[in-house]
Design a protein around this motif. Structure first.
Motif, short mmCIF file in Angstrom:
data_model
loop_
_atom_site.label_atom_id
_atom_site.label_comp_id
_atom_site.label_asym_id
_atom_site.label_seq_id
_atom_site.Cartn_x
_atom_site.Cartn_y
_atom_site.Cartn_z
N ARG A 91 10.96 -22.19 -13.15
CA ARG A 91 10.70 -23.64 -13.03
C ARG A 91 12.03 -24.39 -12.91
NH1 ARG A 91 6.21 -25.90 -15.97
NH2 ARG A 91 7.28 -27.86 -15.49
N LYS A 92 12.42 -24.67 -11.68
CA LYS A 92 13.69 -25.37 -11.43
C LYS A 92 13.69 -26.77 -12.03
CE LYS A 92 15.32 -22.80 -7.51
NZ LYS A 92 14.51 -21.93 -6.75
N ASP A 93 12.50 -27.40 -12.13
CA ASP A 93 12.42 -28.74 -12.72
C ASP A 93 12.80 -28.71 -14.20
OD1 ASP A 93 9.97 -27.26 -13.08
OD2 ASP A 93 9.04 -29.09 -13.84
N LEU A 94 12.73 -27.54 -14.84
CA LEU A 94 13.14 -27.38 -16.23
C LEU A 94 14.54 -26.77 -16.35
CD1 LEU A 94 9.82 -25.98 -17.77
CD2 LEU A 94 10.73 -28.29 -18.00
N GLY A 95 15.16 -26.50 -15.20
CA GLY A 95 16.48 -25.88 -15.21
C GLY A 95 16.43 -24.38 -15.41
N ASN A 96 15.25 -23.79 -15.30
CA ASN A 96 15.09 -22.35 -15.50
C ASN A 96 15.36 -21.62 -14.19
OD1 ASN A 96 14.40 -22.85 -18.13
ND2 ASN A 96 12.21 -22.59 -17.83
N THR A 97 16.63 -21.28 -13.97
CA THR A 97 17.06 -20.68 -12.71
C THR A 97 17.49 -19.23 -12.84
OG1 THR A 97 19.28 -21.54 -13.08
CG2 THR A 97 17.78 -22.92 -11.78
N VAL A 98 17.63 -18.75 -14.07
CA VAL A 98 18.06 -17.37 -14.31
C VAL A 98 16.86 -16.58 -14.82
CG1 VAL A 98 19.61 -15.91 -15.68
CG2 VAL A 98 20.40 -18.15 -14.87
N LYS A 99 16.73 -15.35 -14.34
CA LYS A 99 15.60 -14.52 -14.78
C LYS A 99 15.59 -14.43 -16.31
CE LYS A 99 13.34 -10.14 -14.15
NZ LYS A 99 13.30 -8.84 -13.54
N GLY A 100 14.43 -14.67 -16.90
CA GLY A 100 14.27 -14.64 -18.35
C GLY A 100 14.36 -16.01 -19.01
#
Length: 197
Positions: A91-100
């Motif tokens: 979820r890029k909107d949450l800044g989750n760009t790295v696996k895990g």
């Protein structure tokens, strides 16, 4: 007495009437009846400290904050989201760009901040490295501060005027909808009664 002095006196008197003192453990337990008895004193202190630092200081602001935090955390019984967090993966909107990232930055704290971006921003504001130490957000002393950070970054105090319509706006801004509305509303009504707003 001049009109200016009278006006100043009225402003000060109004501020004293509207402002609340710290919430006692007994008041917190009366509002959130299922809060763990063994933890209520510490939780009241952590909450009061965080609210004081975050300028959540009128009776209506405090009542709204306790009601929302109380609902989100099941009367302060859980500070970690039950789900694994895998739904937040990528979820890029949450800044989750790295696996895990989804699991690593799942909801924590009494308002349950979610996502790498929120952990980074909250940590920066609080002077705590939450991005590299996300589990700190589930510790109550930090969790209440992240809840106040969330509250203030969404400008929720301006809606905390004891009206139901504005409380509904707060609910929508925290939840994205109206999940748990009846429980939130009941906690808000109880908080206003206990705190005498």
């Amino acid at each position: 007495m001049s009109k200016t002095l009278i006006s100043l006196f009225l402003v000060i008197a109004f501020a004293l009437v509207v402002a609340c003192v710290d919430v006692t453990p007994e008041e917190l337990k009366a509002i959130l009846t299922n809060v763990p008895k063994a933890k209520v004193t510490n939780y009241a202190q952590y909450m009061n400290d965080a609210m004081d630092e975050g300028d959540i200081d009128t009776c209506c602001e405090i009542a709204a904050f306790i009601a929302q935090v109380g609902h989100e955390s099941g009367d302060l019984n859980w500070f970690v989201e039950f789900a694994s967090g895998s739904a937040y993966e990528g979820r890029k909107d949450l800044g989750n760009t790295v696996k895990g990232d989804g699991v690593r930055y799942k909801g924590r704290g009494p308002i349950q901040i979610t996502g790498r971006a929120n952990y980074r921003a909250a940590g920066k504001a609080l002077g705590v490295d939450l991005e590299n130490n996300p589990l700190l957000a589930q510790e109550p002393v930090i969790g209440f501060k992240t809840a106040v950070w969330f509250w203030n970054t969404r400008s929720l105090n301006k809606y905390a005027d004891c009206s139901q319509a504005n409380f509904d706006i707060i609910t929508k801004r925290i939840n994205g909808g109206f999940n748990g509305k009846a429980d939130r509303d009941a906690k808000f009504a109880k908080a206003k009664k206990v705190l005498k707003c």
